[in-house]
Design a protein around this motif. Sequence first.
Motif, PDB file in Angstrom:
ATOM      1  N   ASP A  93       0.834  -1.208   0.000  1.00 13.66           N
ATOM      2  CA  ASP A  93       0.000   0.000   0.000  1.00 13.66           C
ATOM      3  C   ASP A  93       0.868   1.256   0.000  1.00 13.66           C
ATOM      4  O   ASP A  93       0.612   2.200  -0.760  1.00 13.66           O
ATOM      5  CB  ASP A  93      -0.934   0.018   1.224  1.00 13.66           C
ATOM      6  CG  ASP A  93      -2.080  -0.971   1.097  1.00 13.66           C
ATOM      7  OD1 ASP A  93      -2.326  -1.454  -0.018  1.00 13.66           O
ATOM      8  OD2 ASP A  93      -2.732  -1.246   2.131  1.00 13.66           O
ATOM      9  N   LYS A  94       1.880   1.273   0.854  1.00 16.21           N
ATOM     10  CA  LYS A  94       2.763   2.433   0.923  1.00 16.21           C
ATOM     11  C   LYS A  94       3.515   2.632  -0.397  1.00 16.21           C
ATOM     12  O   LYS A  94       3.690   3.757  -0.858  1.00 16.21           O
ATOM     13  CB  LYS A  94       3.750   2.287   2.086  1.00 16.21           C
ATOM     14  CG  LYS A  94       3.106   2.492   3.438  1.00 16.21           C
ATOM     15  CD  LYS A  94       4.120   2.393   4.553  1.00 16.21           C
ATOM     16  CE  LYS A  94       3.441   2.589   5.913  1.00 16.21           C
ATOM     17  NZ  LYS A  94       4.396   2.480   7.013  1.00 16.21           N
ATOM     18  N   THR A  95       3.961   1.539  -0.991  1.00 17.63           N
ATOM     19  CA  THR A  95       4.665   1.622  -2.272  1.00 17.63           C
ATOM     20  C   THR A  95       3.729   2.166  -3.340  1.00 17.63           C
ATOM     21  O   THR A  95       4.123   3.021  -4.146  1.00 17.63           O
ATOM     22  CB  THR A  95       5.195   0.230  -2.687  1.00 17.63           C
ATOM     23  OG1 THR A  95       6.058  -0.248  -1.666  1.00 17.63           O
ATOM     24  CG2 THR A  95       5.951   0.292  -3.994  1.00 17.63           C
ATOM     25  N   GLY A  96       2.485   1.673  -3.313  1.00 19.11           N
ATOM     26  CA  GLY A  96       1.500   2.166  -4.284  1.00 19.11           C
ATOM     27  C   GLY A  96       1.240   3.646  -4.106  1.00 19.11           C
ATOM     28  O   GLY A  96       1.183   4.400  -5.089  1.00 19.11           O
ATOM     29  N   ASP A  97       1.094   4.091  -2.866  1.00 20.60           N
ATOM     30  CA  ASP A  97       0.864   5.516  -2.592  1.00 20.60           C
ATOM     31  C   ASP A  97       2.052   6.358  -3.048  1.00 20.60           C
ATOM     32  O   ASP A  97       1.879   7.426  -3.660  1.00 20.60           O
ATOM     33  CB  ASP A  97       0.617   5.734  -1.092  1.00 20.60           C
ATOM     34  CG  ASP A  97      -0.712   5.155  -0.624  1.00 20.60           C
ATOM     35  OD1 ASP A  97      -1.570   4.862  -1.485  1.00 20.60           O
ATOM     36  OD2 ASP A  97      -0.888   4.989   0.606  1.00 20.60           O
ATOM     37  N   ALA A  98       3.249   5.890  -2.742  1.00 20.33           N
ATOM     38  CA  ALA A  98       4.449   6.635  -3.138  1.00 20.33           C
ATOM     39  C   ALA A  98       4.559   6.705  -4.657  1.00 20.33           C
ATOM     40  O   ALA A  98       4.909   7.753  -5.217  1.00 20.33           O
ATOM     41  CB  ALA A  98       5.685   5.979  -2.536  1.00 20.33           C
ATOM     42  N   THR A  99       4.242   5.604  -5.325  1.00 21.45           N
ATOM     43  CA  THR A  99       4.313   5.584  -6.790  1.00 21.45           C
ATOM     44  C   THR A  99       3.305   6.567  -7.370  1.00 21.45           C
ATOM     45  O   THR A  99       3.609   7.298  -8.321  1.00 21.45           O
ATOM     46  CB  THR A  99       4.038   4.159  -7.318  1.00 21.45           C
ATOM     47  OG1 THR A  99       4.978   3.273  -6.730  1.00 21.45           O
ATOM     48  CG2 THR A  99       4.146   4.095  -8.821  1.00 21.45           C
ATOM     49  N   LYS A 100       2.123   6.607  -6.791  1.00 21.32           N
ATOM     50  CA  LYS A 100       1.078   7.519  -7.251  1.00 21.32           C
ATOM     51  C   LYS A 100       1.522   8.975  -7.076  1.00 21.32           C
ATOM     52  O   LYS A 100       1.381   9.801  -7.989  1.00 21.32           O
ATOM     53  CB  LYS A 100      -0.196   7.252  -6.451  1.00 21.32           C
ATOM     54  CG  LYS A 100      -1.406   7.999  -6.915  1.00 21.32           C
ATOM     55  CD  LYS A 100      -2.628   7.574  -6.086  1.00 21.32           C
ATOM     56  CE  LYS A 100      -3.868   8.335  -6.472  1.00 21.32           C
ATOM     57  NZ  LYS A 100      -5.025   7.957  -5.647  1.00 21.32           N
TER      58      LYS A 100
END
Length: 133
Positions: A93-100
């Motif tokens: 989730d954190k990786t997805g948020d950072a990527t976004k």
Amino acid sequence: MPTKFCLTKFSLTIAAALLALTAFSYGQVGTDVKDAAKDTGKATKKAAVKTGHATEKAADKTEDTTESAAKKTGHATKKAAVKTGEATEKAADKTGDATKTVAKDTGKGIKKGTKAVGHGVKKGAEKTEDVVK
């Protein structure tokens, strides 16, 4: 008739009695040894049976302990797997948020850069037009 004391006869009688007593004693010792051997055999058998029971009890306890430890290990492994899964999910989730966020920032940067380039091209075109006039 008066009996005369005969030392030779008496000695022979004593010798015969001692010989008989010795034979009887040896016979008795043989019986005692035989009885002792039987008693030892019985005691050995009894000890072996008790040892067998004790070994069986120890094996049962070992089995119970091993089974308990295996259950506890399995439970701990399951808990660890669940926690690992949760941690992996949070990290994803954190990786997805950072990527976004990075993608948005990149998009904003490209938009600004494109505007700046477009503005520069427009000014260059206007200057060229002025020169051509």
